[in-house]
Motif scaffolding. Structure first.
Motif, PDB file in Angstrom:
ATOM      1  N   TRP A   1       0.844  -0.889   0.277  1.00 14.61           N
ATOM      2  CA  TRP A   1      -0.415  -0.458   0.037  1.00 14.61           C
ATOM      3  C   TRP A   1       0.491   1.307   0.274  1.00 14.61           C
ATOM      4  O   TRP A   1       0.820   2.220  -0.387  1.00 14.61           O
ATOM      5  CB  TRP A   1      -0.928  -0.101   1.278  1.00 14.61           C
ATOM      6  CG  TRP A   1      -1.971   1.134   1.051  1.00 14.61           C
ATOM      7  CD1 TRP A   1      -2.031   2.213   2.588  1.00 14.61           C
ATOM      8  CD2 TRP A   1      -2.578   1.303   0.587  1.00 14.61           C
ATOM      9  NE1 TRP A   1      -2.643   2.836   1.703  1.00 14.61           N
ATOM     10  CE2 TRP A   1      -3.557   2.517   0.365  1.00 14.61           C
ATOM     11  CE3 TRP A   1      -3.535   1.139  -0.765  1.00 14.61           C
ATOM     12  CZ2 TRP A   1      -4.560   3.332   0.067  1.00 14.61           C
ATOM     13  CZ3 TRP A   1      -4.308   1.261  -1.674  1.00 14.61           C
ATOM     14  CH2 TRP A   1      -4.877   2.934  -1.082  1.00 14.61           C
ATOM     15  N   GLU A   2       1.969   1.386   1.212  1.00 15.14           N
ATOM     16  CA  GLU A   2       3.122   2.421   0.579  1.00 15.14           C
ATOM     17  C   GLU A   2       3.595   2.154  -0.858  1.00 15.14           C
ATOM     18  O   GLU A   2       3.813   3.741  -1.032  1.00 15.14           O
ATOM     19  CB  GLU A   2       4.237   2.080   2.237  1.00 15.14           C
ATOM     20  CG  GLU A   2       3.321   2.567   3.489  1.00 15.14           C
ATOM     21  CD  GLU A   2       3.738   3.955   3.655  1.00 15.14           C
ATOM     22  OE1 GLU A   2       4.375   4.608   3.117  1.00 15.14           O
ATOM     23  OE2 GLU A   2       2.070   4.538   4.005  1.00 15.14           O
ATOM     24  N   ASN A   3       3.694   1.908  -1.379  1.00 15.68           N
ATOM     25  CA  ASN A   3       4.539   1.606  -2.960  1.00 15.68           C
ATOM     26  C   ASN A   3       3.395   2.544  -3.567  1.00 15.68           C
ATOM     27  O   ASN A   3       3.539   2.871  -4.490  1.00 15.68           O
ATOM     28  CB  ASN A   3       5.383   0.214  -3.012  1.00 15.68           C
ATOM     29  CG  ASN A   3       6.808   0.304  -2.954  1.00 15.68           C
ATOM     30  OD1 ASN A   3       6.983   0.447  -2.067  1.00 15.68           O
ATOM     31  ND2 ASN A   3       6.780  -1.002  -3.329  1.00 15.68           N
ATOM     32  N   ILE A   4       2.142   1.873  -3.547  1.00 15.30           N
ATOM     33  CA  ILE A   4       1.739   2.176  -4.418  1.00 15.30           C
ATOM     34  C   ILE A   4       0.715   3.465  -4.270  1.00 15.30           C
ATOM     35  O   ILE A   4       0.416   4.415  -4.977  1.00 15.30           O
ATOM     36  CB  ILE A   4       0.056   1.395  -4.054  1.00 15.30           C
ATOM     37  CG1 ILE A   4      -0.180  -0.083  -4.697  1.00 15.30           C
ATOM     38  CG2 ILE A   4      -1.403   2.131  -5.128  1.00 15.30           C
ATOM     39  CD1 ILE A   4      -1.296  -1.135  -4.554  1.00 15.30           C
ATOM     40  N   ARG A   5       0.685   4.135  -3.473  1.00 19.51           N
ATOM     41  CA  ARG A   5       0.431   5.719  -2.638  1.00 19.51           C
ATOM     42  C   ARG A   5       1.858   6.655  -3.003  1.00 19.51           C
ATOM     43  O   ARG A   5       1.350   7.619  -3.225  1.00 19.51           O
ATOM     44  CB  ARG A   5      -0.025   5.302  -1.270  1.00 19.51           C
ATOM     45  CG  ARG A   5      -1.632   4.613  -0.438  1.00 19.51           C
ATOM     46  CD  ARG A   5      -1.660   4.963   0.460  1.00 19.51           C
ATOM     47  NE  ARG A   5      -2.104   6.813   0.734  1.00 19.51           N
ATOM     48  CZ  ARG A   5      -1.745   6.794   2.546  1.00 19.51           C
ATOM     49  NH1 ARG A   5      -1.285   6.785   3.321  1.00 19.51           N
ATOM     50  NH2 ARG A   5      -2.203   8.832   2.096  1.00 19.51           N
ATOM     51  N   HIS A   6       2.831   6.340  -2.184  1.00 20.10           N
ATOM     52  CA  HIS A   6       4.088   6.406  -2.294  1.00 20.10           C
ATOM     53  C   HIS A   6       5.337   6.473  -3.452  1.00 20.10           C
ATOM     54  O   HIS A   6       6.001   7.280  -3.326  1.00 20.10           O
ATOM     55  CB  HIS A   6       4.655   7.533  -0.991  1.00 20.10           C
ATOM     56  CG  HIS A   6       3.611   7.416  -0.092  1.00 20.10           C
ATOM     57  ND1 HIS A   6       2.696   9.042  -0.259  1.00 20.10           N
ATOM     58  CD2 HIS A   6       3.061   6.606   1.175  1.00 20.10           C
ATOM     59  CE1 HIS A   6       1.832   9.097   1.305  1.00 20.10           C
ATOM     60  NE2 HIS A   6       2.143   7.939   1.605  1.00 20.10           N
TER      61      HIS A   6
ATOM     62  N   ASN B   1       8.482   4.944   0.358  1.00 24.33           N
ATOM     63  CA  ASN B   1       7.421   4.432   1.077  1.00 24.33           C
ATOM     64  C   ASN B   1       8.422   4.292   2.732  1.00 24.33           C
ATOM     65  O   ASN B   1       9.876   4.037   3.001  1.00 24.33           O
ATOM     66  CB  ASN B   1       7.722   3.071   0.260  1.00 24.33           C
ATOM     67  CG  ASN B   1       7.261   1.622   1.311  1.00 24.33           C
ATOM     68  OD1 ASN B   1       7.594   1.722   2.406  1.00 24.33           O
ATOM     69  ND2 ASN B   1       7.246   0.902   0.495  1.00 24.33           N
TER      70      ASN B   1
END
Length: 91
Positions: free
Chosen positions: A71-76, A81
């Motif tokens: 989720w961190e990779n997708i968002r940021h 991350n």
């Protein structure tokens, strides 16, 4: 009497050499207390510390960690991350 049980998160950290499973851009990847190292590569002390930080993150978040990381990779993106930033700070 409490019974001690070995889980993917408890116990000693294990470094395992593998011929596959590691993304092409990496030399190691952490799953629980297991650090998978691409066959033919040796981790530097900084890389070992980086992966040990991920072991600590796995121990904190348990099976939620891979989903939180993704989720961190997708968002940021990878470079923002928060889990990678923490690991880079411990190199």
């Amino acid at each position: 009497m409490a019974r001690w049980r070995l889980t993917p998160f408890s116990g000693p950290v294990r470094f395992v050499r593998v011929p596959f499973l590691i993304p092409f851009w990496a030399v190691a990847q952490t799953w629980g207390r297991f650090i998978l190292v691409k066959r033919g590569h040796t981790l530097t002390p900084a890389q070992r510390q980086h992966e040990m930080t991920h072991v600590a993150q796995w121990r904190k978040y348990k099976w939620r960690f891979p989903f939180l990381y993704l989720w961190e990779n997708i968002r940021h993106g990878r470079y923002r991350n928060r889990f990678e930033i923490e690991a880079w700070q411990h190199e």
